[in-house]
Design a protein around this motif. Structure first.
Motif, PDB file in Angstrom:
ATOM      1  N   ARG A 140      38.930  88.108  51.763  1.00 46.89           N
ATOM      2  CA  ARG A 140      37.869  88.465  50.812  1.00 46.89           C
ATOM      3  C   ARG A 140      36.636  89.103  51.457  1.00 46.89           C
ATOM      4  O   ARG A 140      35.583  89.173  50.826  1.00 46.89           O
ATOM      5  CB  ARG A 140      37.443  87.235  49.982  1.00 46.89           C
ATOM      6  CG  ARG A 140      38.574  86.614  49.184  1.00 46.89           C
ATOM      7  CD  ARG A 140      38.081  85.664  48.147  1.00 46.89           C
ATOM      8  NE  ARG A 140      37.428  84.493  48.739  1.00 46.89           N
ATOM      9  CZ  ARG A 140      36.784  83.582  48.023  1.00 46.89           C
ATOM     10  NH1 ARG A 140      36.666  83.728  46.722  1.00 46.89           N
ATOM     11  NH2 ARG A 140      36.247  82.545  48.617  1.00 46.89           N
ATOM     12  N   ASP A 141      36.754  89.537  52.690  1.00 41.30           N
ATOM     13  CA  ASP A 141      35.604  90.194  53.328  1.00 41.30           C
ATOM     14  C   ASP A 141      36.084  91.286  54.289  1.00 41.30           C
ATOM     15  O   ASP A 141      35.523  91.475  55.360  1.00 41.30           O
ATOM     16  CB  ASP A 141      34.751  89.154  54.068  1.00 41.30           C
ATOM     17  CG  ASP A 141      33.347  89.653  54.359  1.00 41.30           C
ATOM     18  OD1 ASP A 141      32.902  90.616  53.688  1.00 41.30           O
ATOM     19  OD2 ASP A 141      32.681  89.109  55.251  1.00 41.30           O
ATOM     20  N   ILE A 142      37.146  92.003  53.888  1.00 44.30           N
ATOM     21  CA  ILE A 142      37.715  93.031  54.757  1.00 44.30           C
ATOM     22  C   ILE A 142      36.890  94.307  54.659  1.00 44.30           C
ATOM     23  O   ILE A 142      36.608  94.800  53.565  1.00 44.30           O
ATOM     24  CB  ILE A 142      39.174  93.312  54.368  1.00 44.30           C
ATOM     25  CG1 ILE A 142      40.035  92.065  54.591  1.00 44.30           C
ATOM     26  CG2 ILE A 142      39.741  94.486  55.167  1.00 44.30           C
ATOM     27  CD1 ILE A 142      41.452  92.188  54.087  1.00 44.30           C
ATOM     28  N   ALA A 143      36.489  94.825  55.807  1.00 44.86           N
ATOM     29  CA  ALA A 143      35.718  96.061  55.897  1.00 44.86           C
ATOM     30  C   ALA A 143      35.825  96.571  57.329  1.00 44.86           C
ATOM     31  O   ALA A 143      36.206  95.820  58.232  1.00 44.86           O
ATOM     32  CB  ALA A 143      34.256  95.811  55.518  1.00 44.86           C
ATOM     33  N   PRO A 144      35.500  97.832  57.581  1.00 45.21           N
ATOM     34  CA  PRO A 144      35.646  98.379  58.939  1.00 45.21           C
ATOM     35  C   PRO A 144      34.860  97.629  60.006  1.00 45.21           C
ATOM     36  O   PRO A 144      35.275  97.593  61.159  1.00 45.21           O
ATOM     37  CB  PRO A 144      35.124  99.814  58.780  1.00 45.21           C
ATOM     38  CG  PRO A 144      35.357 100.150  57.353  1.00 45.21           C
ATOM     39  CD  PRO A 144      35.114  98.874  56.607  1.00 45.21           C
ATOM     40  N   PHE A 161      35.928  85.171  58.209  1.00 47.69           N
ATOM     41  CA  PHE A 161      36.194  84.884  56.809  1.00 47.69           C
ATOM     42  C   PHE A 161      34.905  84.634  56.028  1.00 47.69           C
ATOM     43  O   PHE A 161      34.886  84.712  54.818  1.00 47.69           O
ATOM     44  CB  PHE A 161      37.082  83.642  56.689  1.00 47.69           C
ATOM     45  CG  PHE A 161      38.531  83.914  56.943  1.00 47.69           C
ATOM     46  CD1 PHE A 161      39.477  83.717  55.956  1.00 47.69           C
ATOM     47  CD2 PHE A 161      38.973  84.357  58.184  1.00 47.69           C
ATOM     48  CE1 PHE A 161      40.821  83.961  56.185  1.00 47.69           C
ATOM     49  CE2 PHE A 161      40.309  84.602  58.422  1.00 47.69           C
ATOM     50  CZ  PHE A 161      41.234  84.403  57.425  1.00 47.69           C
ATOM     51  N   GLY A 162      33.821  84.274  56.729  1.00 52.98           N
ATOM     52  CA  GLY A 162      32.538  84.067  56.060  1.00 52.98           C
ATOM     53  C   GLY A 162      32.533  82.900  55.095  1.00 52.98           C
ATOM     54  O   GLY A 162      31.817  82.903  54.096  1.00 52.98           O
ATOM     55  N   ALA A 163      33.343  81.857  55.377  1.00 53.35           N
ATOM     56  CA  ALA A 163      33.450  80.736  54.442  1.00 53.35           C
ATOM     57  C   ALA A 163      32.114  80.020  54.242  1.00 53.35           C
ATOM     58  O   ALA A 163      31.751  79.669  53.122  1.00 53.35           O
ATOM     59  CB  ALA A 163      34.497  79.743  54.948  1.00 53.35           C
ATOM     60  N   ILE A 178      28.336  87.642  48.791  1.00 52.79           N
ATOM     61  CA  ILE A 178      29.273  87.720  49.910  1.00 52.79           C
ATOM     62  C   ILE A 178      30.403  88.663  49.545  1.00 52.79           C
ATOM     63  O   ILE A 178      31.489  88.276  49.130  1.00 52.79           O
ATOM     64  CB  ILE A 178      29.801  86.316  50.265  1.00 52.79           C
ATOM     65  CG1 ILE A 178      28.646  85.398  50.591  1.00 52.79           C
ATOM     66  CG2 ILE A 178      30.751  86.397  51.457  1.00 52.79           C
ATOM     67  CD1 ILE A 178      27.702  85.947  51.658  1.00 52.79           C
ATOM     68  N   LEU A 179      30.091  89.905  49.628  1.00 49.82           N
ATOM     69  CA  LEU A 179      31.097  90.942  49.440  1.00 49.82           C
ATOM     70  C   LEU A 179      30.558  92.211  50.087  1.00 49.82           C
ATOM     71  O   LEU A 179      29.375  92.331  50.365  1.00 49.82           O
ATOM     72  CB  LEU A 179      31.407  91.164  47.950  1.00 49.82           C
ATOM     73  CG  LEU A 179      30.227  91.369  46.986  1.00 49.82           C
ATOM     74  CD1 LEU A 179      29.715  92.796  47.035  1.00 49.82           C
ATOM     75  CD2 LEU A 179      30.658  91.020  45.568  1.00 49.82           C
ATOM     76  N   PRO A 199      45.944  87.947  46.496  1.00 50.44           N
ATOM     77  CA  PRO A 199      46.333  88.877  47.553  1.00 50.44           C
ATOM     78  C   PRO A 199      45.876  90.302  47.268  1.00 50.44           C
ATOM     79  O   PRO A 199      45.517  91.054  48.183  1.00 50.44           O
ATOM     80  CB  PRO A 199      47.861  88.776  47.569  1.00 50.44           C
ATOM     81  CG  PRO A 199      48.163  87.425  47.007  1.00 50.44           C
ATOM     82  CD  PRO A 199      47.087  87.156  45.994  1.00 50.44           C
ATOM     83  N   TRP A 200      45.899  90.685  45.976  1.00 51.59           N
ATOM     84  CA  TRP A 200      45.488  92.039  45.583  1.00 51.59           C
ATOM     85  C   TRP A 200      44.030  92.329  45.974  1.00 51.59           C
ATOM     86  O   TRP A 200      43.668  93.481  46.202  1.00 51.59           O
ATOM     87  CB  TRP A 200      45.676  92.214  44.080  1.00 51.59           C
ATOM     88  CG  TRP A 200      45.065  91.112  43.273  1.00 51.59           C
ATOM     89  CD1 TRP A 200      43.762  91.024  42.831  1.00 51.59           C
ATOM     90  CD2 TRP A 200      45.713  89.924  42.831  1.00 51.59           C
ATOM     91  NE1 TRP A 200      43.568  89.855  42.150  1.00 51.59           N
ATOM     92  CE2 TRP A 200      44.749  89.155  42.121  1.00 51.59           C
ATOM     93  CE3 TRP A 200      47.017  89.425  42.953  1.00 51.59           C
ATOM     94  CZ2 TRP A 200      45.044  87.924  41.540  1.00 51.59           C
ATOM     95  CZ3 TRP A 200      47.304  88.202  42.379  1.00 51.59           C
ATOM     96  CH2 TRP A 200      46.328  87.454  41.687  1.00 51.59           C
ATOM     97  N   THR A 201      43.208  91.285  46.060  1.00 54.94           N
ATOM     98  CA  THR A 201      41.806  91.461  46.441  1.00 54.94           C
ATOM     99  C   THR A 201      41.706  92.010  47.860  1.00 54.94           C
ATOM    100  O   THR A 201      40.942  92.939  48.135  1.00 54.94           O
ATOM    101  CB  THR A 201      41.063  90.120  46.326  1.00 54.94           C
ATOM    102  OG1 THR A 201      41.206  89.611  44.985  1.00 54.94           O
ATOM    103  CG2 THR A 201      39.591  90.266  46.655  1.00 54.94           C
ATOM    104  N   ASP A 202      42.496  91.450  48.767  1.00 50.75           N
ATOM    105  CA  ASP A 202      42.503  91.920  50.152  1.00 50.75           C
ATOM    106  C   ASP A 202      43.180  93.284  50.271  1.00 50.75           C
ATOM    107  O   ASP A 202      42.754  94.125  51.068  1.00 50.75           O
ATOM    108  CB  ASP A 202      43.237  90.913  51.050  1.00 50.75           C
ATOM    109  CG  ASP A 202      42.428  89.644  51.291  1.00 50.75           C
ATOM    110  OD1 ASP A 202      41.193  89.673  51.086  1.00 50.75           O
ATOM    111  OD2 ASP A 202      43.029  88.630  51.688  1.00 50.75           O
ATOM    112  N   VAL A 203      44.232  93.516  49.485  1.00 50.82           N
ATOM    113  CA  VAL A 203      44.946  94.791  49.558  1.00 50.82           C
ATOM    114  C   VAL A 203      44.027  95.929  49.098  1.00 50.82           C
ATOM    115  O   VAL A 203      44.006  97.010  49.692  1.00 50.82           O
ATOM    116  CB  VAL A 203      46.241  94.740  48.718  1.00 50.82           C
ATOM    117  CG1 VAL A 203      46.883  96.119  48.622  1.00 50.82           C
ATOM    118  CG2 VAL A 203      47.220  93.742  49.328  1.00 50.82           C
TER     119      VAL A 203
END
Length: 219
Positions: A140-144, A161-163, A178-179, A199-203
């Motif tokens: 939930r926090d994927i970015a370059p 993961f920034g939990a 947190i996004l 899973p679609w959130t990360d994809v």
């Protein structure tokens, strides 16, 4: 402890020497600066009693994230060697990684990278995400800037993961959401129960990273 590697709003990372195994490691300390302060010695205490519940919630999330990462063993997922609680806070020990982020690598390029270069970096991340998603765990926090490219062309590693940040934000609403704008899908902005995360959130976020690599800017 040898030196400080980095200081963020929710923690401090130190370079340390593991004397038992004779290797360098990184130690991450839970230290949300807006909630806590350093008192005598190494002890961490909350700035006021009213913040204690929020601080404890973040610390529990920090420890849970460490437990979570310690469960998985994949070349593209950050490894946690051990974790513990002391000095009023919590710590996790990770490999000492050197390299640059995917964002830094792209910023240094004059032209878009080749398809082969992109696939070499994204396919290992997809494999790592597949392992997380099989356990109903979502990043939930994927970015370059959350993907590290280690030295010597090793596989990329998905960071943070920034939990703890997410837990504190949910509790107080006083921190930035947190996004990652432009990388987070609509379900991370909305509070509607019909827009579930999964899973679609990360994809989606990884697709936005792909867009950034090819085009040079976010969607």
């Amino acid at each position: 402890i040898l030196r400080t590697l980095g200081v963020g709003g929710f923690g401090i990372v130190y370079l340390a020497q593991d004397h038992a195994l004779e290797r360098l490691v990184a130690i991450k300390e839970y230290m949300p600066g807006q909630l806590a302060k350093r008192s005598e010695g190494s002890h961490v205490s909350v700035r006021s009693g009213s913040l204690a519940e929020t601080f404890d919630l973040g610390r529990r999330s920090f420890v849970n994230e460490a437990r979570l990462l310690a469960r998985f063993d994949h070349r593209s997922l950050l490894k946690v060697y051990r974790f513990w609680e002391a000095n009023g806070t919590a710590y996790m020990v990770m490999p000492y990684l050197q390299g640059q982020t995917l964002k830094q690598a792209r910023q240094q390029m004059v032209e878009p990278p080749s398809e082969a270069w992109i696939m070499r970096r994204l396919l290992p991340l997809l494999d790592g995400l597949a392992i997380l998603h099989a356990e109903q765990v979502y990043h939930r926090d994927i970015a370059p800037d959350n993907v590290l490219l280690p030295l010597e062309e090793a596989d990329p590693i998905l960071l943070d993961f920034g939990a703890a940040r997410r837990a504190i934000s949910d509790k107080t609403q006083s921190f930035t959401a947190i996004l990652k704008p432009s990388y987070a899908p609509i379900e991370q902005y909305a509070e509607a129960a019909s827009l579930r995360q999964g899973p679609w959130t990360d994809v989606y976020a990884l697709g936005a990273v792909l867009h950034y690599l090819v085009i040079g800017h976010t969607p």
